[in-house]
Design a protein around this motif. Structure first.
Motif: not given
Lengths: 244, 244
Positions: B44-45, B97, B128, B131-132, B143
């Motif tokens: 993530a990111d 997302a 969250r 979004l993932i 994200l």
């Protein structure tokens, strides 16, 4: 709801229509219908007009309707969609009708599970109210014509030319080079048939068959999207291309 | 799932990661993970890379991961969205997302119900994972940064310039004349902030405030769409305009 849509048999013979069920509830609770109030009305596959509230019951509303406005033009896009899983298809109906699609051809493909075709959501009594919900949202009266095809090859070879006679045939593919908008603008067609594959993509055989039957490849980028997201995004791009 | 995305703490310190829960189930049942099989992974990111299945348990999978590929570029679109009703917002997270959005600013407006702000779906622990899910679908690791604004005027007057520094500000309005694609193409901005109103539209005060703060009006046509359909369609049009 921005329009109250009636089935043709509901408005046959009389200019006063009695509304009950979900539509009455919406008129009463959201639009606060009182005698004299006007709402937009329409007939499925027919004209638009104005309804004046005549009287209000506990769970019903009487509307006096005049249908004096021609239906909006028929949507210029048809959709050939590899059948998504039932949960996704259920979510799509209203959104497809709201965006405006002339025909929805649902097809099998190698990466479509066979049992998706048994889903309840493919029954007209299930999807018709959802299509009407989408039309009421978008103030349209044109119900998409739905057909279900269990054999992709038979659809392309035997049925497609009569279902989609003339116009631009497009297949969306993340591996394509030309953008949807640029292909649609360049061809200046009156109608577009857009083919959207299963989430795993068309296989090579299907891709070749589409090509043989005149489908041009275009892309909206490299990201893989869920079927419903992809359909909505692609329809918006084709529509925008048609208008420019 | 086209990518298995890890939280940074899961991959800190070791190149071997143990996966359980929904991700393990997907690896085992859909991707039929066996030792030696490779899957796309990401942080993530953070970067992308490759995971090799080391061992497989009943409900867990061990992956040896190398992260040797830079993250895709950050999405060039930010979204300022009048908070939709909770059911619609819940459906939107993964799709936003997947389409690719840098920031999501959720705001109040006259036609947004106050109690939407109490919805469970605005809690990071709820959205969250959604979004993932969308990032895994689209093979991205960025994200969206989410912020919630209960006062539209304060957002526009005090916060917006630091949240969105430079670029094109667009507000979607069915009454506009210029098409989204044409406005985006004409400005050739690096970033776009897209404002999408409530289903009943912005009111006059909000419209003027947006205009005062540099938002240009553009349209995707006259049809009124549900918030989620409208967001997806508009984001696709802006993205397409940015790429041309």
């Amino acid at each position: 709801v921005n329009l109250v849509l009636f089935e043709p048999h509901e408005v046959a013979g009389s200019s006063t229509v009695s509304v009950s069920g979900a539509r009455a509830e919406h008129l009463l609770k959201v639009l606060h219908a009182v005698p004299g109030r006007q709402v937009r009305v329409g007939v499925a596959d027919g004209p638009l007009g104005t309804g004046t509230v005549e009287s209000v019951g506990d769970r019903s509303v009487e509307l006096r309707c005049t249908f004096d406005e021609a239906a909006p033009p028929r949507p210029r896009i048809d959709l050939l969609l590899a059948l998504p899983r039932p949960k996704v298809m259920r979510r799509l109906w209203a959104q497809l009708a709201a965006l405006g699609v002339g025909r929805i051809m649902l097809t099998n493909a190698a990466r479509v599970e066979r049992d998706y075709f048994d889903a309840h959501t493919l029954q007209p009594e299930h999807y018709r109210p959802l299509l009407i919900e989408g039309l009421q949202q978008a103030r349209d009266t044109h119900l998409p014509i739905v057909s279900v095809h269990k054999q992709f090859k038979v659809l392309l070879e035997d049925a497609l030319d009569s279902l989609f006679a003339g116009g631009l045939r497009l297949v969306a593919d993340p591996r394509g080079d030309a953008s949807i908008a640029s292909v649609v603008r360049a061809q200046a067609s009156n109608r577009v048939l857009l083919a959207v594959g299963p989430e795993g993509g068309w296989n090579d055989f299907e891709r070749r068959l589409l090509e043989t039957h005149g489908f041009q490849t275009a892309t909206m980028g490299r990201r893989t999207l869920r079927s419903d997201t992809a359909c909505i995004a692609l329809l918006a791009l084709v529509q925008s291309g048609l208008l420019e």
